[in-house]
Design an enzyme around this catalytic site. Sequence first.
Site: not given
Ligand code: 15L
Length: 278
Positions: A61, A145
């Site tokens: 990306l 994140y």
């Molecule tokens: C997310 O955004 C993640 O990508 C995934 O790994 C999970 O941890 C999920 O959220 C969650 O909140 O359970």
Amino acid sequence: MTRTPTAPPIRTLLLTGAAGMIGRVLAPALQPLCRQLRLSDLPGTAAPLAGEGIDWQPRDLADGDGMRALLAGVDAVVHMGGISYEREFDPILHANLRGLHHLYEGARQAGTQRIVFASSNHVTGGYDQSERISPADPPRPDGFYGLSKLYGEGMGRLYFDRCGIETVCLRIGTATADDRPPDRRALASWLSHADLVRLVVASLTAPGVGFLVAYGCSRNQRRWWDTEDAWRRLGYEPQDDAEVFAPQVQHIAPPAGSPAERKQAGIFMTLGPFNGPS
Ligand code: 15L
């Protein structure tokens, strides 16, 4: 460039993150919606699907030229690529910030009409599990994140207002490889594979969505998210309820009263540099 609403069959549909867990669920389900399904993930990963109508194009990306080439001729995108977990800032910057810029710029230059963006419930993970929230509530990211997903939502808003590219941001809850909620928290946040497919197909095919944010979960009776308005606009009708798994997972939870137990973020409250030395 004139952008006309997406209407099935889509000529060329791009799925990024195609080799990931969610990508592997989606790829076969998206193929009937389009004439050509272009699949992408990091170089070195394996294509989840092969055959007529499948075009496998591995890309990083963060590679701007590569991304421009990947987007050429693409009418609609399902963007599941990027970092999907709490990490150090640099890899998130690389894939989720820089990468998203490349995706939207490539889409603008290609005349792409719609992007379905895998946002995350971690955009609002800072709310307590006792609170019921909607996409209209202020964001409360629980880490880098979640913050990168908030940036992605802002990118979608910008490119709709300035360029007319429609974006549906899906704040996905908990989707797992074994298609079961792993713990008590997920009795609220679970998204079954079948509902994931329903949600993404609805997000690609609903007419005139403009810019829209929706939470992505099944019809769990414990869900914290008041997202029915957005679901109605998409025509998404979830069918599964995590409650059937309650007897098996109800006892699986972080220590009572800890941030991981209290916050919607769950164990993400224990990740990242935020608890380390200052
Ligand atoms: C997310 O955004 C993640 O990508 C995934 O790994 C999970 O941890 C999920 O959220 C969650 O909140 O359970």
